[in-house]
Design a protein around this motif. Structure first.
Motif, PDB file in Angstrom:
ATOM      1  N   ALA A  44      29.343   4.703  -5.183  1.00  0.00           N
ATOM      2  CA  ALA A  44      29.698   4.379  -3.799  1.00  0.00           C
ATOM      3  C   ALA A  44      28.865   5.114  -2.749  1.00  0.00           C
ATOM      4  O   ALA A  44      28.650   4.609  -1.664  1.00  0.00           O
ATOM      5  CB  ALA A  44      31.180   4.654  -3.566  1.00  0.00           C
ATOM      6  N   LYS A  45      28.379   6.307  -3.072  1.00  0.00           N
ATOM      7  CA  LYS A  45      27.682   7.107  -2.060  1.00  0.00           C
ATOM      8  C   LYS A  45      26.167   6.883  -2.133  1.00  0.00           C
ATOM      9  O   LYS A  45      25.646   6.378  -3.109  1.00  0.00           O
ATOM     10  CB  LYS A  45      27.992   8.584  -2.268  1.00  0.00           C
ATOM     11  N   ASP A  46      25.460   7.287  -1.078  1.00  0.00           N
ATOM     12  CA  ASP A  46      24.004   7.216  -1.085  1.00  0.00           C
ATOM     13  C   ASP A  46      23.445   8.263  -2.032  1.00  0.00           C
ATOM     14  O   ASP A  46      24.013   9.345  -2.185  1.00  0.00           O
ATOM     15  CB  ASP A  46      23.437   7.478   0.320  1.00  0.00           C
ATOM     16  N   LEU A  47      22.311   7.928  -2.646  1.00  0.00           N
ATOM     17  CA  LEU A  47      21.678   8.819  -3.602  1.00  0.00           C
ATOM     18  C   LEU A  47      20.210   8.426  -3.678  1.00  0.00           C
ATOM     19  O   LEU A  47      19.902   7.244  -3.796  1.00  0.00           O
ATOM     20  CB  LEU A  47      22.361   8.606  -4.968  1.00  0.00           C
ATOM     21  N   GLU A  48      19.279   9.381  -3.572  1.00  0.00           N
ATOM     22  CA  GLU A  48      17.849   9.071  -3.718  1.00  0.00           C
ATOM     23  C   GLU A  48      17.476   9.236  -5.178  1.00  0.00           C
ATOM     24  O   GLU A  48      17.531  10.331  -5.715  1.00  0.00           O
ATOM     25  CB  GLU A  48      16.991   9.981  -2.828  1.00  0.00           C
ATOM     26  N   MET A  49      17.121   8.113  -5.827  1.00  0.00           N
ATOM     27  CA  MET A  49      16.804   8.158  -7.255  1.00  0.00           C
ATOM     28  C   MET A  49      15.326   8.424  -7.519  1.00  0.00           C
ATOM     29  O   MET A  49      14.960   8.845  -8.600  1.00  0.00           O
ATOM     30  CB  MET A  49      17.238   6.854  -7.922  1.00  0.00           C
ATOM     31  N   ASP A  50      14.483   8.155  -6.538  1.00  0.00           N
ATOM     32  CA  ASP A  50      13.050   8.393  -6.689  1.00  0.00           C
ATOM     33  C   ASP A  50      12.741   9.809  -6.211  1.00  0.00           C
ATOM     34  O   ASP A  50      13.613  10.516  -5.702  1.00  0.00           O
ATOM     35  CB  ASP A  50      12.295   7.353  -5.859  1.00  0.00           C
ATOM     36  N   VAL A  51      11.502  10.238  -6.368  1.00  0.00           N
ATOM     37  CA  VAL A  51      11.112  11.579  -5.922  1.00  0.00           C
ATOM     38  C   VAL A  51      10.386  11.454  -4.583  1.00  0.00           C
ATOM     39  O   VAL A  51       9.299  10.872  -4.519  1.00  0.00           O
ATOM     40  CB  VAL A  51      10.200  12.272  -6.961  1.00  0.00           C
ATOM     41  N   PRO A  52      10.993  11.936  -3.497  1.00  0.00           N
ATOM     42  CA  PRO A  52      10.345  11.833  -2.185  1.00  0.00           C
ATOM     43  C   PRO A  52       8.938  12.411  -2.220  1.00  0.00           C
ATOM     44  O   PRO A  52       8.703  13.471  -2.795  1.00  0.00           O
ATOM     45  CB  PRO A  52      11.268  12.633  -1.263  1.00  0.00           C
ATOM     46  N   GLY A  53       8.004  11.674  -1.625  1.00  0.00           N
ATOM     47  CA  GLY A  53       6.615  12.116  -1.562  1.00  0.00           C
ATOM     48  C   GLY A  53       5.745  11.585  -2.692  1.00  0.00           C
ATOM     49  O   GLY A  53       4.526  11.589  -2.574  1.00  0.00           O
ATOM     50  N   LYS A  54       6.354  11.135  -3.795  1.00  0.00           N
ATOM     51  CA  LYS A  54       5.572  10.591  -4.911  1.00  0.00           C
ATOM     52  C   LYS A  54       5.161   9.155  -4.611  1.00  0.00           C
ATOM     53  O   LYS A  54       5.687   8.504  -3.709  1.00  0.00           O
ATOM     54  CB  LYS A  54       6.381  10.647  -6.224  1.00  0.00           C
ATOM     55  N   ASP A  55       4.216   8.641  -5.404  1.00  0.00           N
ATOM     56  CA  ASP A  55       3.611   7.332  -5.118  1.00  0.00           C
ATOM     57  C   ASP A  55       4.630   6.205  -4.954  1.00  0.00           C
ATOM     58  O   ASP A  55       4.574   5.447  -3.979  1.00  0.00           O
ATOM     59  CB  ASP A  55       2.620   6.944  -6.226  1.00  0.00           C
ATOM     60  N   SER A  56       5.561   6.072  -5.911  1.00  0.00           N
ATOM     61  CA  SER A  56       6.501   4.954  -5.840  1.00  0.00           C
ATOM     62  C   SER A  56       7.388   5.072  -4.593  1.00  0.00           C
ATOM     63  O   SER A  56       7.714   4.067  -3.955  1.00  0.00           O
ATOM     64  CB  SER A  56       7.357   4.869  -7.111  1.00  0.00           C
ATOM     65  N   TRP A  57       7.764   6.286  -4.233  1.00  0.00           N
ATOM     66  CA  TRP A  57       8.554   6.515  -3.025  1.00  0.00           C
ATOM     67  C   TRP A  57       7.739   6.106  -1.795  1.00  0.00           C
ATOM     68  O   TRP A  57       8.250   5.450  -0.894  1.00  0.00           O
ATOM     69  CB  TRP A  57       8.956   7.990  -2.959  1.00  0.00           C
ATOM     70  N   LEU A  58       6.449   6.478  -1.785  1.00  0.00           N
ATOM     71  CA  LEU A  58       5.558   6.119  -0.668  1.00  0.00           C
ATOM     72  C   LEU A  58       5.379   4.601  -0.579  1.00  0.00           C
ATOM     73  O   LEU A  58       5.311   4.042   0.525  1.00  0.00           O
ATOM     74  CB  LEU A  58       4.202   6.813  -0.819  1.00  0.00           C
ATOM     75  N   HIS A  59       5.320   3.926  -1.731  1.00  0.00           N
ATOM     76  CA  HIS A  59       5.219   2.459  -1.721  1.00  0.00           C
ATOM     77  C   HIS A  59       6.431   1.870  -0.989  1.00  0.00           C
ATOM     78  O   HIS A  59       6.295   0.968  -0.160  1.00  0.00           O
ATOM     79  CB  HIS A  59       5.212   1.899  -3.150  1.00  0.00           C
ATOM     80  N   ARG A  60       7.636   2.377  -1.298  1.00  0.00           N
ATOM     81  CA  ARG A  60       8.843   1.871  -0.644  1.00  0.00           C
ATOM     82  C   ARG A  60       8.848   2.188   0.839  1.00  0.00           C
ATOM     83  O   ARG A  60       9.224   1.362   1.663  1.00  0.00           O
ATOM     84  CB  ARG A  60      10.106   2.452  -1.306  1.00  0.00           C
ATOM     85  N   GLN A  61       8.426   3.425   1.194  1.00  0.00           N
ATOM     86  CA  GLN A  61       8.397   3.810   2.613  1.00  0.00           C
ATOM     87  C   GLN A  61       7.460   2.896   3.396  1.00  0.00           C
ATOM     88  O   GLN A  61       7.710   2.607   4.557  1.00  0.00           O
ATOM     89  CB  GLN A  61       7.955   5.269   2.776  1.00  0.00           C
TER      90      GLN A  61
END
Length: 166
Positions: A44-61
């Motif tokens: 139910a709560k928010d949770l960041e499953m990726d690693v902020p700053g890594k490539d896949s996270w940057l792709h989403r950003q």
């Protein structure tokens, strides 16, 4: 409702009612009988499953959607916003059954897991209620009821569900 996926059975109930214990017991029995079981867990709560700053996270950003991260031992598909359960189920075409923990309002068949002594009225309002599971045997339900420890009997019922809906 899309039919690009195997049968779906939702396991719903309040926190600490035994949903995860039930799901893992069902998975153990069913995979032991040769079935491939997928799961979807709603948190139910928010949770960041990726690693902020890594490539896949940057792709989403940057706006890519969805983004898939594949490593040597696993893969994950990230959506910028939670997709519908129907869309997620398209990833499960190779399975015999998808057990979904949560998503009480989704339109699939459901088993309600009741805590000892709780007011069960929420379960009576569920769409698609097929069984009730609780620590003690309960009476007065229009659907089968199981005790939490009757895992083999419940797994047999789920096996019948797979065979009737697969």
């Amino acid at each position: 409702m899309s039919h690009n996926h195997p049968p779906v059975l939702q396991i719903v109930g309040h926190a600490n009612s035994g949903k995860t214990t039930l799901i893992t017991a069902l998975i153990n029995h069913l995979t032991g009988w040769g079935y491939q079981i997928g799961t979807v867990k709603h948190h139910a709560k928010d949770l960041e499953m990726d690693v902020p700053g890594k490539d896949s996270w940057l792709h989403r950003q940057a706006g890519a959607s969805p983004v898939t991260l594949i490593t040597g031992n696993q893969a994950a598909v990230f959506y910028p916003t939670p997709p519908s359960l129907d869309l997620l189920l398209e990833h499960y075409q190779e399975t015999d059954l998808v057990l979904v923990e949560g998503f009480k309002r989704a339109p699939f068949p459901k088993w309600a897991v009741l805590k000892d002594g709780e007011d069960p009225s929420w379960a009576k309002e569920l769409v698609g209620l097929r069984a009730v599971v609780s620590p003690k045997k309960t009476k007065g339900w229009p659907v089968p009821s199981y005790r939490l420890n009757e895992t083999k009997a419940m797994a047999e019922a789920v096996r019948r569900f797979i065979n009737e809906n697969g």
